[in-house]
Design an enzyme around this catalytic site. Structure first.
Site, PDB file in Angstrom:
ATOM      1  N   CYS A   1     -14.495   0.418 -41.183  1.00 18.22           N
ATOM      2  CA  CYS A   1     -15.321   1.201 -41.813  1.00 18.22           C
ATOM      3  C   CYS A   1     -15.414   2.467 -40.913  1.00 18.22           C
ATOM      4  O   CYS A   1     -15.990   2.377 -39.845  1.00 18.22           O
ATOM      5  CB  CYS A   1     -16.722   0.638 -41.961  1.00 18.22           C
ATOM      6  SG  CYS A   1     -17.978   1.724 -43.105  1.00 18.22           S
TER       7      CYS A   1
ATOM      8  N   GLY B   1      -6.632  -1.850 -53.007  1.00 17.40           N
ATOM      9  CA  GLY B   1      -6.487  -0.155 -52.975  1.00 17.40           C
ATOM     10  C   GLY B   1      -5.922   0.164 -54.046  1.00 17.40           C
ATOM     11  O   GLY B   1      -4.641   0.064 -54.582  1.00 17.40           O
TER      12      GLY B   1
END
Length: 304
Positions: A129, A243
Site C-alpha cells: 500500500c 488485478g
C-alpha cells in the site's frame, strides 16, 4: 465432471474467487453478504495498528480503463476490529483471511500478533500500500530488504501462514517474490494497484485530493497477468492473482499464468455483488468446453 474448487496452503475453497481487500470494509455482516453471493473466500479491508481516518474526498474517480483511488487506509485499528473479523470468521461459511498493515516493520509484527489470537487460517500482509512507507520513504513491497524484513518479523510473531501482497511498480517482481519466500512467506498475492493520476483539464488540477492514486480494473489486467507469470517462475509457494479480473476467462488467464485463486474487487462495480457467482459459473463453463476437470490442471499451464 468439472470441479472448480481449489486450495491454498491446505485450505479448501469452493471456487477460486476471493473478495479483494478494501472493497467492503471489515464489517462482519458485509463479509457474510459477499460469501452468500458466491465468493470462495473473503479478505476484509486491511487493518493497522491504530485508528486511521484516511484521505479527504475526492478519493475515487472512474476513467476509461477502470478506477483510480486514494482512500488512505481508513480503519478502526486492530483493537477495535477484532470483533468484526471474529464475527465474519464464525458466520461467513467460507475462509476469512484478515489483511494487515503497519507504518513500521515492528507495527506489522504487533498487528499480526494480535490478529493471530483469532486463529485465522491465513493472514495477508499488505506490503504494497502506498500509504505506508519503509525507512526509504516508499512502500515496503518496493524493496527486497524491507519486504523480507516485514515478513520475517511477522513470521517471528505468529505461526499463522502468511501471504505477502506485492506491488507491480518494481524493476523485478521476481526478486521481491524470491526475497519474501526466503524470509518465510507461505504464499504471495499479486498485484496491488498501480500508481496513477487523473487531471481535470478544466481546473488544471489532479482530480483526487491526494493527487496520486492506485489504478484498478481493466487497465491493469495485462500487468497483473505478467507479474503472476513472472512470480510463478521465481518461487515454489502458491500465488493468488488479482488485478482487473472481471470475467471467468480473466480468471482462467490468471490461473494459467500461475495463480491458484483470484481476488476480485473493482468488478463488483461493473457486474454486481454476485460477480463471484458469475465468474465461478463462467470458469466452470470454460472448463467444460475446453476439457479441463480441475483448477489444478490449469495452474501455470501457460508455462508449458
Amino acid at each position: 465432471m468439472v470441479d472448480i474448487s481449489t486450495s491454498i496452503l491446505g485450505v479448501k475453497l469452493r471456487n477460486p474467487t476471493i473478495l479483494a481487500s478494501g472493497i467492503v470494509g471489515i464489517s462482519g455482516a458485509a463479509c457474510c453478504y459477499v460469501a452468500k453471493n458466491g465468493a470462495g473466500a473473503i479478505i476484509p479491508k486491511s487493518i493497522g495498528p491504530r485508528e486511521r481516518e484516511g484521505h479527504n474526498n475526492p478519493i475515487l474517480v472512474e476513467f476509461k480503463g477502470g478506477f483510480l483511488n486514494a482512500v488512505g487506509l481508513p480503519n478502526a485499528g486492530i483493537d477495535n476490529s477484532l470483533g468484526e473479523i471474529e464475527f465474519a470468521m464464525k458466520k461467513a461459511g467460507v475462509p476469512v483471511i484478515p489483511s494487515i498493515f503497519g507504518g513500521t516493520k515492528e507495527e506489522f509484527g504487533m498487528v499480526a500478533e494480535k490478529m493471530a489470537t483469532l486463529k485465522p487460517q491465513m493472514i495477508e500482509v499488505n506490503l504494497s500500500c502506498p500509504n505506508t512507507a519503509s525507512d526509504l520513504g516508499e512502500a515496503f513491497a518496493l524493496s527486497e530488504t524491507a519486504a523480507a524484513d516485514v515478513i520475517r518479523i511477522v513470521k517471528n510473531k505468529t505461526k499463522i501462514p502468511v501471504i505477502a501482497k506485492l506491488a507491480p511498480n518494481v524493476p523485478s517482481i521476481k526478486r521481491i517474490a524470491k526475497a519474501v519466500e526466503e524470509a518465510g512467506a507461505d504464499a504471495i498475492s499479486a498485484i496491488n494497484t498501480m500508481p496513477g493520476m487523473v487531471i481535470d483539464v478544466k481546473t488544471a488540477k489532479p482530480v483526487l485530493h491526494n493527487k496520486q492514486g492506485g489504478v484498478s480494473g481493466h487497465a491493469i489486467k495485462p500487468i497483473a497477468v505478467n507479474c503472476v507469470y513472472d512470480i510463478y517462475e521465481a518461487v515454489k509457494i502458491p500465488i493468488i492473482g488479482m488485478g482487473g479480473v472481471t470475467t471467468g476467462e480473466d480468471a482462467v488467464e490468471m490461473i494459467m499464468a500461475g495463480a491458484v485463486a483470484v481476488e476480485i474487487g473493482t468488478a463488483i462495480y461493473y457486474r454486481g455483488i454476485d460477480v463471484f457467482r458469475k465468474v465461478s459459473d463462467e470458469i466452470k463453463l470454460f472448463m467444460e468446453q475446453n476439457g479441463y476437470s480441475t483448477i489444478k490442471e490449469m495452474v501455470g499451464i501457460a508455462h508449458k
